[in-house]
Scaffold this active site. Structure first.
Site: not given
Lengths: 363, 363
Positions: A53-55, A202, A243, A253-254
């Site tokens: 995960r994570g771009a 997370q 993000d 962001n989250k």
């Protein structure tokens, strides 16, 4: 960074030079499992199943997925099929498309027999480039922590972070956590308040895990606590990831990041956001108005994964049956609440002017 | 309020006129269990085991506990023993001490044979007085919701609340939820955003449950979401409770309340706090500086109670084994962020002047 004392990246080649290895991140923090990817199908499954995960890590895995495909069928049809298969794994990930387009443009003109070798070389380069960017973010951010340490006169420097923008989301170092790892490795005393980050936790399952494995002192807190800590001088610096960053410096962001930025602002605590410059969206000037916010499955709010007293990992329901729930995944923090943006080129003011000064090619 | 269509209080007398009934709130939201208290020991166990919770309900249960004791041994020694036993159940609860002192002062001068009858009568009065106070808070707060509805022109009025300040924490109506129940019962369309309220999840397990049982439309959200909702006009009014209110209007409430007040202030959303006037601490003028914040067991952060796929209720761990965690239970919201205090005497400005105007006996 380190796991059980041994340095790791999130993706690497096995000694055979062909097998790609990743960490199955869906098993964290309850198990550390390294998975061998031996085929296109393996790579596609790893991305779609969110084992990676994570771009940046998704991009690197896709690049290696193309290399694995070229080990098998390196014909034009094989190349096209691999591109389509990997593109379908997470259709909205920008880095995924970028990495696949890059690989395809490189490989298509070559004779089939030369494709596999070059694909591995380019995938390694894509991974290394990400490490380079994150390492630079870390160096620039380390300067901020160093100055906070000098100003404070004694340690530790107390940092607060939200969600996971650590090495697990990239190939190594991370974005928000890169400055913290760099400071820690340089011997600056640090302590990290780790926001749990409901609903997907997370913070607990990834950030607390990776900081713990590398040996960085940290304390897990629920998302409600940061304001109280900042009121009482227990946070010197906030660093989060993003993000999507607007040209104005607004950061998406989250969910919950905005609340921490408000508390930082109310208490005079510097609030920094770390990001690779290439992820700035130069077309957006008002993040709150123009960045659409994903709504996810309400089950993420009402159910959690945990381990019971018998060591069995499973899902648990924590709300009355049938409770309606809403699950907004991100929020936007206006630039006025952001002290600075930590990029691979240095720390920018969170404004169009600040960003264009560092990225004059967009001015 | 209603449970499965039937009106309930949190404590009441059975038809035999002697047995006291309560809801075992530790079983919520997974089971609704009414428990008979037949003795002093039963009442003490219910308070100590947190089957009943919330200062007003603890006070009423203690008063009934004295009555149950007088059914057994109504001698002076029995009276003293009951007082000591009940006082030891939750030593820091102010309402507990107040109710026990009140009962003892009333009963001690009486002949032993008359004590039980009067004890039941006074316990009923204490419960009724709490209902009266909460009902008045509800009426005054209902006015705010009514005006929000008129201003908006159409429904529903979207409210946001944190933790549980509902009827389950009192004898009936609640504090923060009383205005919402009054508005709902009066036919004003309302919808409540319910903060989960980590770490103990009172929003999910108590507030969502009681709103659902009474039929009030609501949506459960994680604590990170409120800021985003307020940025996007999806909250018309916030109402929370308070555990301790300073004479200055600073409010000490469940951890995370401060973050929501900041978001409300940043977005021009009115932020109200509901409280019974007798709970104001007139000796404290700076809540952030002077109200000590309880730190609770870190296990509340790393472990949760839920129900697994087989319907079994149990505890499960959601963080890496051995993760250090901190658990601050409350935070203080400065009066400058509070639009008004809803009391049984009306809505006061959150300031010393505002409070003294309503409570001139403290001026």
């Amino acid at each position: 960074m380190k796991v059980q004392g041994k340095p790791y990246r999130t993706i690497w080649l096995a000694d055979d030079g062909r097998t790609v290895r990743i960490i199955d991140q869906t098993k964290l923090p309850f198990a550390f499992e390294v998975v061998d990817l031996k085929s296109l199908a393996d790579a596609a499954r790893a991305i779609a199943g969110m084992w990676v995960r994570g771009a940046p890590l998704i991009g690197a895995t896709a690049a290696y997925g193309m290399a694995l495909a070229m080990n098998g069928d390196s014909s034009d049809a094989g190349l096209d099929g691999a591109y389509q298969t990997l593109m379908a794994t997470r259709p909205t990930a920008v880095n995924l498309r970028w990495a696949l387009d890059d690989m395809k443009a490189l490989l298509a003109p070559l004779p089939a027999g030369e494709r596999a070798g070059l694909a591995y070389a380019r995938a390694a380069e894509i991974a290394d480039e990400d490490v380079e960017i994150c390492s630079s973010i870390g160096e620039h951010g380390k300067g901020l922590i160093e100055r906070a340490f000098e100003k404070k006169g004694s340690g530790p420097v107390n940092l607060l972070t939200h969600c996971n923008a650590g090495w697990l989301a990239t190939v190594d170092w991370g974005t928000a956590l890169a400055p913290i790892y760099k400071a820690f490795d340089a011997g600056i005393p640090v302590h990290v308040w780790v926001d749990e980050t409901r609903p997907r936790n997370q913070g607990a399952s990834l950030t607390a895990w990776e900081l713990g494995q590398h040996g960085v002192p940290h304390t897990l807190i629920v998302d409600n606590v940061g304001g109280h800590l900042m009121q009482h001088g227990q946070v010197d610096l906030c660093i989060t990831g993003t993000d999507r960053t607007a040209a104005s410096g607004d950061v998406c962001n989250k969910i919950g990041t905005y609340l921490k930025a408000l508390a930082a602002h109310d208490n005079g605590v510097p609030f920094y956001v770390a990001l690779p410059g290439p992820t700035i969206d130069w077309t957006i000037t008002d993040g709150v108005r123009d960045i659409p916010i994903e709504q996810r499955d309400a089950g993420e709010v009402t159910r959690l994964t945990g381990v019971d007293e018998n060591g069995r990992v499973g899902a648990f329901s924590i709300a009355p049956a049938g409770t309606p729930a809403a699950n907004y995944a991100f929020d936007v923090t206006p630039a006025r609440l952001v002290t600075g943006l930590i990029t691979e080129r240095g720390v920018a003011e969170a404004s169009t002017e600040g960003l264009k000064a560092l990225y004059p090619e967009h001015a």
